[in-house]
Design a protein around this motif. Structure first.
Motif, PDB file in Angstrom:
ATOM      1  N   ASP A  65       0.828  -1.214   0.000  1.00 20.24           N
ATOM      2  CA  ASP A  65       0.000   0.000   0.000  1.00 20.24           C
ATOM      3  C   ASP A  65       0.858   1.258   0.000  1.00 20.24           C
ATOM      4  N   ASP A  66       2.066   1.153   0.564  1.00 19.11           N
ATOM      5  CA  ASP A  66       2.976   2.291   0.647  1.00 19.11           C
ATOM      6  C   ASP A  66       3.966   2.339  -0.513  1.00 19.11           C
ATOM      7  N   SER A  67       3.769   1.488  -1.509  1.00 18.47           N
ATOM      8  CA  SER A  67       4.721   1.371  -2.609  1.00 18.47           C
ATOM      9  C   SER A  67       4.100   1.876  -3.910  1.00 18.47           C
ATOM     10  N   ASP A  68       4.935   2.503  -4.744  1.00 14.68           N
ATOM     11  CA  ASP A  68       4.452   2.926  -6.058  1.00 14.68           C
ATOM     12  C   ASP A  68       4.793   1.902  -7.136  1.00 14.68           C
ATOM     13  N   GLY A  69       5.248   0.734  -6.721  1.00 13.23           N
ATOM     14  CA  GLY A  69       5.564  -0.350  -7.634  1.00 13.23           C
ATOM     15  C   GLY A  69       6.667  -1.202  -7.060  1.00 13.23           C
ATOM     16  N   ALA A  70       6.499  -2.522  -7.114  1.00 16.16           N
ATOM     17  CA  ALA A  70       7.466  -3.393  -6.439  1.00 16.16           C
ATOM     18  C   ALA A  70       7.623  -4.723  -7.146  1.00 16.16           C
ATOM     19  N   GLY A  86      -2.837 -11.833  -1.748  1.00 14.79           N
ATOM     20  CA  GLY A  86      -3.788 -11.548  -2.811  1.00 14.79           C
ATOM     21  C   GLY A  86      -3.240 -10.578  -3.848  1.00 14.79           C
ATOM     22  N   GLN A  87      -4.041 -10.317  -4.864  1.00 22.24           N
ATOM     23  CA  GLN A  87      -3.637  -9.417  -5.933  1.00 22.24           C
ATOM     24  C   GLN A  87      -3.483  -7.998  -5.397  1.00 22.24           C
ATOM     25  N   HIS A  88      -2.494  -7.273  -5.914  1.00 22.63           N
ATOM     26  CA  HIS A  88      -2.274  -5.879  -5.506  1.00 22.63           C
ATOM     27  C   HIS A  88      -1.708  -5.118  -6.699  1.00 22.63           C
ATOM     28  N   ASP A  89      -2.244  -3.921  -6.927  1.00 23.53           N
ATOM     29  CA  ASP A  89      -1.837  -3.143  -8.100  1.00 23.53           C
ATOM     30  C   ASP A  89      -0.367  -2.747  -8.075  1.00 23.53           C
ATOM     31  N   ALA A  90       0.261  -2.718  -6.900  1.00 21.74           N
ATOM     32  CA  ALA A  90       1.657  -2.296  -6.816  1.00 21.74           C
ATOM     33  C   ALA A  90       2.628  -3.386  -7.266  1.00 21.74           C
ATOM     34  N   VAL A  91       2.175  -4.616  -7.378  1.00 27.74           N
ATOM     35  CA  VAL A  91       3.067  -5.722  -7.723  1.00 27.74           C
ATOM     36  C   VAL A  91       3.352  -5.714  -9.222  1.00 27.74           C
ATOM     37  N   ALA A  92       4.631  -5.565  -9.569  1.00 28.16           N
ATOM     38  CA  ALA A  92       5.046  -5.618 -10.971  1.00 28.16           C
ATOM     39  C   ALA A  92       5.485  -7.026 -11.362  1.00 28.16           C
ATOM     40  N   HIS A  93       6.238  -7.674 -10.486  1.00 29.07           N
ATOM     41  CA  HIS A  93       6.732  -9.030 -10.717  1.00 29.07           C
ATOM     42  C   HIS A  93       6.876  -9.721  -9.372  1.00 29.07           C
ATOM     43  N   LEU A  94       6.980 -11.040  -9.450  1.00 28.11           N
ATOM     44  CA  LEU A  94       7.254 -11.864  -8.277  1.00 28.11           C
ATOM     45  C   LEU A  94       8.502 -12.688  -8.538  1.00 28.11           C
ATOM     46  N   LEU A  95       9.359 -12.792  -7.512  1.00 25.94           N
ATOM     47  CA  LEU A  95      10.538 -13.658  -7.584  1.00 25.94           C
ATOM     48  C   LEU A  95      10.497 -14.592  -6.392  1.00 25.94           C
ATOM     49  N   PHE A  96      10.449 -15.894  -6.668  1.00 28.80           N
ATOM     50  CA  PHE A  96      10.391 -16.899  -5.617  1.00 28.80           C
ATOM     51  C   PHE A  96      11.760 -17.580  -5.515  1.00 28.80           C
ATOM     52  N   VAL A  97      12.246 -17.746  -4.284  1.00 29.90           N
ATOM     53  CA  VAL A  97      13.560 -18.346  -4.057  1.00 29.90           C
ATOM     54  C   VAL A  97      13.380 -19.585  -3.190  1.00 29.90           C
ATOM     55  N   ASP A 180       3.408 -11.985 -13.640  1.00 36.16           N
ATOM     56  CA  ASP A 180       4.693 -12.438 -14.159  1.00 36.16           C
ATOM     57  C   ASP A 180       5.597 -12.843 -12.994  1.00 36.16           C
ATOM     58  N   SER A 181       6.208 -14.012 -13.117  1.00 39.01           N
ATOM     59  CA  SER A 181       6.976 -14.525 -11.978  1.00 39.01           C
ATOM     60  C   SER A 181       8.152 -15.367 -12.445  1.00 39.01           C
ATOM     61  N   THR A 182       9.169 -15.361 -11.596  1.00 41.38           N
ATOM     62  CA  THR A 182      10.350 -16.199 -11.793  1.00 41.38           C
ATOM     63  C   THR A 182      10.578 -16.995 -10.524  1.00 41.38           C
ATOM     64  N   SER A 183      10.902 -18.269 -10.675  1.00 45.00           N
ATOM     65  CA  SER A 183      11.195 -19.117  -9.523  1.00 45.00           C
ATOM     66  C   SER A 183      12.627 -19.616  -9.621  1.00 45.00           C
ATOM     67  N   LEU A 184      13.408 -19.328  -8.576  1.00 44.58           N
ATOM     68  CA  LEU A 184      14.779 -19.826  -8.513  1.00 44.58           C
ATOM     69  C   LEU A 184      14.788 -21.172  -7.798  1.00 44.58           C
ATOM     70  N   VAL A 185      15.240 -22.192  -8.481  1.00 45.76           N
ATOM     71  CA  VAL A 185      15.386 -23.527  -7.910  1.00 45.76           C
ATOM     72  C   VAL A 185      16.822 -23.682  -7.440  1.00 45.76           C
TER      73      VAL A 185
END
Length: 237
Positions: A65-70, A86-97, A180-185
């Protein structure tokens, strides 16, 4: 644009775990990053584990909520927190490690239940859980075998109790869907099997293998920053 880091289970002080990557990222790109404090790990005013998965997800939503994009980075249990937020408009991408992209109705304990050599976790009273049977040396050998001894000891000092609700509460959302997401194995991970990592990574937009243990953002920050640079580039293109 910024990076939000959501750490894994049974540890505190997310900024410490993330710092090697934060420093390199800032040096290369000037992008700021911060770690989300998880109430279930005692990262709250009381200093004691408070709430569970729902409260951790609310903490992430508050940061968004305090971010202009993350770009949100989730490590291990952090992926389940991302899902529940949940979904949030500030989320640009996800990176899972070495992390999870759980379906709705999944609880963290159930996700890990089929592991052949699960991390030993037991009750510590008052509705909290703790790792059992480890010391600084054995913890380091399992979770940070690719780090030096000083780092292993510092990590052990940040192992903490966590509310049971973080493990037994089923998710009610799957925020990774449609993002859009990337997962690091982590192919040398001694904590989470490569098989479990790959099952969840198959749900991401893309999957990348890294030759590390469970914490590449500590031991190989260059590999994590490389992926973040790609995601940041696509976000600003």
């Amino acid at each position: 644009m910024e990076i939000l880091f959501v750490h894994g289970a049974l540890v505190r002080d997310g900024a410490w775990w993330w710092q090697p990557t934060a420093d390199l990222l800032s040096e290369r790109t000037g992008i700021r990053s911060r770690a989300v404090a998880l109430p279930s790990c005692g990262e709250c005013p009381s200093g004691r584990p408070d709430g569970g998965l729902v409260e951790d997800a609310a903490a992430l939503r508050s940061a968004l909520d305090d971010s202009d994009g993350a770009v949100v980075v989730g490590h291990s249990y952090g992926g389940t927190v991302i899902a529940e937020a949940g979904q949030h408009d500030a989320v640009a991408h996800l990176l899972f490690v070495s992390s999870y992209l759980p379906d709705i109705g999944s609880a963290q304990a159930a996700i890990m239940s089929d592991e052949p050599d699960p991390v030993s976790i037991g009750p510590a009273g008052d509705g909290v859980l703790a790792v059992a049977g480890y010391d600084a040396e054995s913890f380091g050998a399992r979770f940070l075998q690719d780090a030096d001894r000083d780092t292993q000891r510092a990590a052990w000092e940040r192992v903490t109790e966590q509310s049971a609700g973080a493990f037994v509460t089923p998710t009610t959302a799957a925020a990774w869907q449609g993002v859009d997401s990337t997962s690091l194995v982590c192919t040398e991970d001694r904590s989470t099997t490569v098989g479990l990592q790959r099952r969840h990574a198959a749900r991401a937009t893309r999957s990348v293998d890294v030759p590390t243990g469970h914490h590449p953002f500590i031991t190989r920050p260059d590999l994590v920053v490389e992926q973040l640079e790609l995601l940041l580039g696509s976000a600003t293109a």
